[in-house]
Write an enzyme that holds these catalytic residues in place. Structure first.
Site, mmCIF file in Angstrom:
data_model
loop_
_atom_site.group_PDB
_atom_site.id
_atom_site.type_symbol
_atom_site.label_atom_id
_atom_site.label_comp_id
_atom_site.label_asym_id
_atom_site.label_seq_id
_atom_site.Cartn_x
_atom_site.Cartn_y
_atom_site.Cartn_z
ATOM 1 N N ARG A 156 0.861 -1.187 0.000
ATOM 2 C CA ARG A 156 0.000 0.000 0.000
ATOM 3 C C ARG A 156 0.897 1.237 0.000
ATOM 4 O O ARG A 156 1.352 1.700 1.048
ATOM 5 C CB ARG A 156 -0.905 -0.003 1.238
ATOM 6 C CG ARG A 156 -1.853 1.184 1.332
ATOM 7 C CD ARG A 156 -2.753 1.024 2.547
ATOM 8 N NE ARG A 156 -3.690 2.120 2.685
ATOM 9 C CZ ARG A 156 -3.417 3.271 3.279
ATOM 10 N NH1 ARG A 156 -2.207 3.487 3.806
ATOM 11 N NH2 ARG A 156 -4.335 4.219 3.367
ATOM 12 N N SER A 163 -12.967 -2.653 1.262
ATOM 13 C CA SER A 163 -13.246 -1.985 2.539
ATOM 14 C C SER A 163 -14.699 -1.540 2.533
ATOM 15 O O SER A 163 -15.137 -0.865 1.596
ATOM 16 C CB SER A 163 -12.363 -0.748 2.711
ATOM 17 O OG SER A 163 -11.017 -1.130 2.780
ATOM 18 N N LYS A 181 -3.823 6.381 8.432
ATOM 19 C CA LYS A 181 -4.661 6.716 7.275
ATOM 20 C C LYS A 181 -5.247 8.101 7.503
ATOM 21 O O LYS A 181 -6.061 8.300 8.415
ATOM 22 C CB LYS A 181 -5.771 5.672 7.142
ATOM 23 C CG LYS A 181 -6.664 5.837 5.925
ATOM 24 C CD LYS A 181 -7.574 4.618 5.793
ATOM 25 C CE LYS A 181 -8.768 4.850 4.915
ATOM 26 N NZ LYS A 181 -8.518 4.939 3.497
HETATM 27 N N1 3NM Z 1 -7.607 1.426 6.329
HETATM 28 P P1 3NM Z 1 -2.707 0.927 11.546
HETATM 29 S S1 3NM Z 1 -7.548 2.145 8.762
HETATM 30 C C1 3NM Z 1 -5.215 1.289 5.677
HETATM 31 O O1 3NM Z 1 -10.520 2.121 8.259
HETATM 32 C C2 3NM Z 1 -6.278 1.548 6.659
HETATM 33 O O2 3NM Z 1 -10.396 1.270 6.271
HETATM 34 C C3 3NM Z 1 -8.403 1.725 7.361
HETATM 35 O O3 3NM Z 1 -3.091 1.202 10.028
HETATM 36 C C4 3NM Z 1 -9.873 1.714 7.304
HETATM 37 O O4 3NM Z 1 -2.660 -0.546 11.717
HETATM 38 C C5 3NM Z 1 -6.071 1.917 7.981
HETATM 39 O O5 3NM Z 1 -1.343 1.532 11.693
HETATM 40 C C6 3NM Z 1 -4.752 2.133 8.627
HETATM 41 O O6 3NM Z 1 -3.726 1.600 12.408
HETATM 42 C C7 3NM Z 1 -4.337 0.958 9.485
#
Ligand code: 3NM
Length: 216
Positions: A46, A117, A146
């Site tokens: 990503r 998602s 994000k």
């Molecule tokens: N998508 P971390 S939250 C890539 O809510 C991504 O759809 C999300 O990273 C969503 O594990 C997210 O560091 C980031 O919190 C996840």
């Protein structure tokens, strides 16, 4: 590309590591190798956000990471970039609601693992109709990874999806660590997906091992 069946996809979702060059403190190839040694089961490239690689540089990094996954027998999924996924013959593609529609992605990437998602039952039903193999639900907890993340949903989103008859594989995402990973599984997810708990760890292999213990 290898073609996987649903029960295999369920197993691969258990410890799903997502990463791009901007998430890593060290060389991304090294980070991925350490994470694989620590027990990750699936990888998503990503490459997003400020300072992320583009064009040929992005492709070159994707190729290197793909090679590492192939050698280890770990499926390699690309976020959002369908053209790159097709060009590299990746094992899968993951898209959000703001990306190309799932049915169009399914047409372009007929046999790939398709992750979508989703945030509502309606989005989930549409994704399933369009051919999704698994759903990503989040952010379950607050995330720093994000920029445009939606409001935190908590575990109830997973429980609600299951209560409403969504039976396809689900991964939770957003702020997941070894301290809360088990709760995500107990809420009804098949696995956890995460960036910073592994990519930003001082000891990537140990962080992956700790997460693996939390989900098995
Ligand atoms: N998508 P971390 S939250 C890539 O809510 C991504 O759809 C999300 O990273 C969503 O594990 C997210 O560091 C980031 O919190 C996840």
């Amino acid at each position: 590309m290898t073609i996987y069946r649903q029960h295999e996809i369920e197993e691969f979702l258990q410890l799903y590591f997502i990463m791009g060059s901007t998430n890593c403190k060290k060389d991304p190839v090294y980070v991925l190798k350490q994470a694989i040694e620590g027990g990750i089961t699936l990888f998503q490239f990503r490459e997003k956000g400020v300072g992320s690689l583009e064009g040929l540089k992005k492709k070159k990094l994707a190729e290197k990471l793909h090679r590492v996954c192939k050698d280890a027998g770990i499926p390699f999924i690309i976020n959002d970039d369908v053209e790159l996924a097709v060009e590299l013959d990746a094992d899968g593609i993951h898209i959000g609601q703001e990306d190309l529609a799932a049915n169009l992605v399914r047409e372009k990437a007929a046999d790939m693992i398709l992750g979508v998602s989703t945030h509502t039952i309606g989005e989930a039903e549409k994704a399933i109709e369009d051919g999704a193999d698994y759903l990503g639900l989040g952010p379950i907890y607050p995330t720093i990874s994000k920029d445009d993340a939606r409001e935190v949903s908590g575990l109830t989103i997973i429980e609600n999806f299951r209560k409403n008859g969504i039976t396809i594989p689900i991964v939770g995402i957003g702020g997941i660590t070894s301290a809360n990973a088990r709760d995500v599984i107990q809420a009804g997810a098949n696995g956890i997906s995460l960036i910073s708990a592994i990519a930003a760890a001082d000891d990537v292999k140990k962080a992956s091992e700790d997460l693996k213990r939390a989900v098995i």
